[in-house]
Design a protein around this motif. Sequence first.
Motif, short mmCIF file in Angstrom:
data_model
loop_
_atom_site.label_atom_id
_atom_site.label_comp_id
_atom_site.label_asym_id
_atom_site.label_seq_id
_atom_site.Cartn_x
_atom_site.Cartn_y
_atom_site.Cartn_z
N UNK A 2 0.82 -1.20 0.00
CA UNK A 2 0.00 0.00 0.00
C UNK A 2 0.86 1.25 0.00
N UNK A 3 0.25 2.30 -0.41
CA UNK A 3 0.95 3.60 -0.40
C UNK A 3 0.95 4.17 1.00
N UNK A 4 2.03 4.80 1.36
CA UNK A 4 2.09 5.53 2.63
C UNK A 4 1.83 6.99 2.32
N UNK A 5 0.64 7.42 2.60
CA UNK A 5 0.29 8.82 2.36
C UNK A 5 0.37 9.58 3.67
N UNK A 6 0.74 10.83 3.55
CA UNK A 6 0.74 11.69 4.74
C UNK A 6 -0.36 12.73 4.55
N UNK A 7 -1.01 13.05 5.64
CA UNK A 7 -2.11 14.00 5.62
C UNK A 7 -1.76 15.16 6.54
N UNK A 8 -2.16 16.34 6.15
CA UNK A 8 -1.89 17.51 6.99
C UNK A 8 -2.73 17.44 8.25
N UNK A 9 -2.28 18.11 9.27
CA UNK A 9 -3.02 18.14 10.54
C UNK A 9 -4.40 18.74 10.34
N UNK A 10 -4.49 19.79 9.52
CA UNK A 10 -5.78 20.44 9.26
C UNK A 10 -6.75 19.46 8.61
N UNK A 11 -6.26 18.68 7.66
CA UNK A 11 -7.10 17.70 6.99
C UNK A 11 -7.56 16.63 7.97
N UNK A 12 -6.63 16.11 8.78
CA UNK A 12 -6.99 15.08 9.76
C UNK A 12 -8.05 15.61 10.73
N UNK A 13 -7.85 16.84 11.20
CA UNK A 13 -8.83 17.44 12.13
C UNK A 13 -10.19 17.59 11.46
N UNK A 14 -10.19 18.06 10.23
CA UNK A 14 -11.44 18.27 9.50
C UNK A 14 -12.20 16.95 9.33
N UNK A 15 -11.49 15.92 8.86
CA UNK A 15 -12.14 14.63 8.61
C UNK A 15 -12.62 14.01 9.92
N UNK A 16 -11.82 14.13 10.96
CA UNK A 16 -12.21 13.58 12.26
C UNK A 16 -13.47 14.25 12.77
N UNK A 17 -13.56 15.56 12.62
CA UNK A 17 -14.75 16.28 13.08
C UNK A 17 -15.98 15.93 12.26
N UNK A 18 -15.78 15.58 10.97
CA UNK A 18 -16.92 15.10 10.17
C UNK A 18 -17.54 13.87 10.82
N UNK A 19 -16.69 12.98 11.30
CA UNK A 19 -17.18 11.75 11.91
C UNK A 19 -17.72 12.00 13.31
N UNK A 20 -16.93 12.67 14.15
CA UNK A 20 -17.29 12.81 15.56
C UNK A 20 -18.41 13.83 15.77
N UNK A 21 -18.27 15.00 15.20
CA UNK A 21 -19.23 16.06 15.46
C UNK A 21 -20.44 16.03 14.54
N UNK A 22 -20.22 15.68 13.26
CA UNK A 22 -21.34 15.65 12.31
C UNK A 22 -22.04 14.30 12.26
N UNK A 23 -21.44 13.29 12.87
CA UNK A 23 -22.09 11.98 12.95
C UNK A 23 -22.00 11.16 11.67
N UNK A 24 -21.06 11.46 10.81
CA UNK A 24 -20.91 10.67 9.58
C UNK A 24 -20.27 9.33 9.91
N UNK A 25 -20.56 8.34 9.09
CA UNK A 25 -20.01 7.01 9.31
C UNK A 25 -18.57 6.96 8.81
N UNK A 26 -17.74 6.25 9.57
CA UNK A 26 -16.34 6.13 9.20
C UNK A 26 -16.20 5.46 7.83
N UNK A 27 -16.99 4.42 7.59
CA UNK A 27 -16.91 3.68 6.33
C UNK A 27 -17.20 4.60 5.15
N UNK A 28 -18.29 5.36 5.26
CA UNK A 28 -18.67 6.25 4.16
C UNK A 28 -17.62 7.34 3.93
N UNK A 29 -17.12 7.90 5.01
CA UNK A 29 -16.12 8.96 4.91
C UNK A 29 -14.83 8.43 4.28
N UNK A 30 -14.43 7.21 4.65
CA UNK A 30 -13.23 6.61 4.08
C UNK A 30 -13.39 6.42 2.57
N UNK A 31 -14.54 5.95 2.16
CA UNK A 31 -14.77 5.72 0.73
C UNK A 31 -14.80 7.04 -0.04
#
Length: 101
Positions: A2-31
């Motif tokens: 697999x590829x080793x991708x790096x993500x910026x802290x801002x991106x990680x925070x944004x995506x995490x908040x989509x799941x935790x605060x907005x209630x999105x499913x991890x599976x859907x967000x990953x896809x």
Amino acid sequence: MGKNRTYSKEFRDYVTKLVVLDGRKIVDTCQELNIPYDTLQKWVASYRKKQKEEEHIRQSQLLTASEYKDLFEEERRKKLELEEEVAILKKAMHIFTLEKK
């Protein structure tokens, strides 16, 4: 492999908040964002752990009823002492102004 991708802290925070605060499913967000499931799961777990630690710190900073009462009594005592000092100074000032006349 697999590829080793790096993500910026801002991106990680944004995506995490989509799941935790907005209630999105991890599976859907990953896809949608093409992020490995395990990676996002770790981000979310880390974010939730950090939130719990911050909440614990906030709770430990709150005063108990007895601590609040002690603080209130201390402030009240200081206020009474200051009022007494002001009254003494006023009397002294009155006495000194009478003597000059």
